[in-house]
Design a protein around this motif. Structure first.
Motif, PDB file in Angstrom:
ATOM      1  N   VAL A   1       0.852  -1.178   0.000  1.00  0.00           N
ATOM      2  CA  VAL A   1       0.000   0.000   0.000  1.00  0.00           C
ATOM      3  C   VAL A   1       0.893   1.235   0.000  1.00  0.00           C
ATOM      4  N   GLU A   2       0.629   2.128  -0.951  1.00  0.00           N
ATOM      5  CA  GLU A   2       1.497   3.296  -1.114  1.00  0.00           C
ATOM      6  C   GLU A   2       0.992   4.545  -0.409  1.00  0.00           C
ATOM      7  N   ARG A   3      -0.322   4.584  -0.119  1.00  0.00           N
ATOM      8  CA  ARG A   3      -0.882   5.802   0.437  1.00  0.00           C
ATOM      9  C   ARG A   3      -1.994   5.448   1.419  1.00  0.00           C
ATOM     10  N   GLY A   4      -2.133   6.266   2.461  1.00  0.00           N
ATOM     11  CA  GLY A   4      -3.217   6.121   3.413  1.00  0.00           C
ATOM     12  C   GLY A   4      -4.050   7.390   3.437  1.00  0.00           C
ATOM     13  N   ILE A   5      -5.365   7.222   3.411  1.00  0.00           N
ATOM     14  CA  ILE A   5      -6.283   8.358   3.484  1.00  0.00           C
ATOM     15  C   ILE A   5      -7.292   8.083   4.582  1.00  0.00           C
ATOM     16  N   LYS A   6      -7.460   9.063   5.469  1.00  0.00           N
ATOM     17  CA  LYS A   6      -8.482   8.966   6.498  1.00  0.00           C
ATOM     18  C   LYS A   6      -9.609   9.910   6.124  1.00  0.00           C
ATOM     19  N   ILE A   7     -10.823   9.367   6.072  1.00  0.00           N
ATOM     20  CA  ILE A   7     -12.001  10.151   5.738  1.00  0.00           C
ATOM     21  C   ILE A   7     -12.788  10.331   7.028  1.00  0.00           C
ATOM     22  N   ALA A   8     -12.896  11.575   7.481  1.00  0.00           N
ATOM     23  CA  ALA A   8     -13.514  11.834   8.773  1.00  0.00           C
ATOM     24  C   ALA A   8     -14.101  13.239   8.816  1.00  0.00           C
ATOM     25  N   ASP A   9     -14.832  13.499   9.870  1.00  0.00           N
ATOM     26  CA  ASP A   9     -15.394  14.815  10.119  1.00  0.00           C
ATOM     27  C   ASP A   9     -14.318  15.627  10.830  1.00  0.00           C
ATOM     28  N   GLY A  10     -13.433  16.232  10.059  1.00  0.00           N
ATOM     29  CA  GLY A  10     -12.330  16.962  10.658  1.00  0.00           C
ATOM     30  C   GLY A  10     -11.617  17.793   9.614  1.00  0.00           C
ATOM     31  N   PRO A  11     -10.512  18.412  10.012  1.00  0.00           N
ATOM     32  CA  PRO A  11      -9.787  19.299   9.091  1.00  0.00           C
ATOM     33  C   PRO A  11      -9.072  18.536   7.972  1.00  0.00           C
ATOM     34  N   VAL A  12      -8.896  19.202   6.849  1.00  0.00           N
ATOM     35  CA  VAL A  12      -8.181  18.652   5.703  1.00  0.00           C
ATOM     36  C   VAL A  12      -6.692  18.890   5.902  1.00  0.00           C
TER      37      VAL A  12
END
Length: 165
Positions: free
Chosen positions: A121-132
């Motif tokens: 896995v080359e990249r991690g993305i967290k999708i959440a109710d928070g800042p970019v």
């Protein structure tokens, strides 16, 4: 329904890593899911509370956003381990693990392991109710609505192979 297959190993090509005996089912219509989860969930969702039912509605919406944009969705759950990746997709030609967070716990431990060590896995993305932004570990943090705007995939699309019956 959107089927999200578990992967034997989080590596490309994803469709060849699918475990057909292990999958999640997401409803395409979050309204129907909310109704099925009951009055309390419907009231909480209506008032803007995304913290109910451990994110079932949020994950369902995110799965539909990916599928609508042409992604074939997968997840990874390592046997005998707490490591899990809510979604694994090929995003902009890079194998990407995504974690959805609808609750108050914003820690992304499961994104730290796959982007280091033996995983591809080359990249991690967290999708959440928070800042970019990106954190000190290189994990990209995006808002809950971000998957609606992910680019159309160029490597593997939902139509790149015959769907299972």
């Amino acid at each position: 329904m959107n089927l999200c297959y578990n992967l034997r190993d989080p590596c490309e090509p994803l469709f060849q890593m699918e475990r057909t005996d292990s999958f999640k089912v997401y409803l395409k219509d979050p309204g129907i899911l909310t109704h099925m989860l009951g009055r309390e969930t419907a009231s909480a969702t209506e008032s803007g509370n995304t913290y109910v039912n451990e994110g079932a509605v949020v994950e369902s919406c995110i799965s539909q956003a990916f599928v609508s944009n042409g992604y074939r969705i997968h997840f990874y759950s390592k046997p005998n381990s707490s490591l899990k990746m809510d979604f694994v997709i090929s995003y902009k030609g890079r194998l990407t693990a995504l974690e959805t967070r609808s609750g108050k716990t914003k820690i992304s431990r499961s994104l730290l392991m796959p982007t280091s060590g033996d995983y591809k896995v080359e990249r991690g993305i967290k999708i959440a109710d928070g800042p970019v932004g990106a954190d000190e570990h290189g994990i990209l943090h995006l808002p809950l609505f971000a998957p609606c705007f992910f680019d159309i995939p160029r490597i593997e699309t939902a139509t790149s192979r015959t769907p299972r019956k």
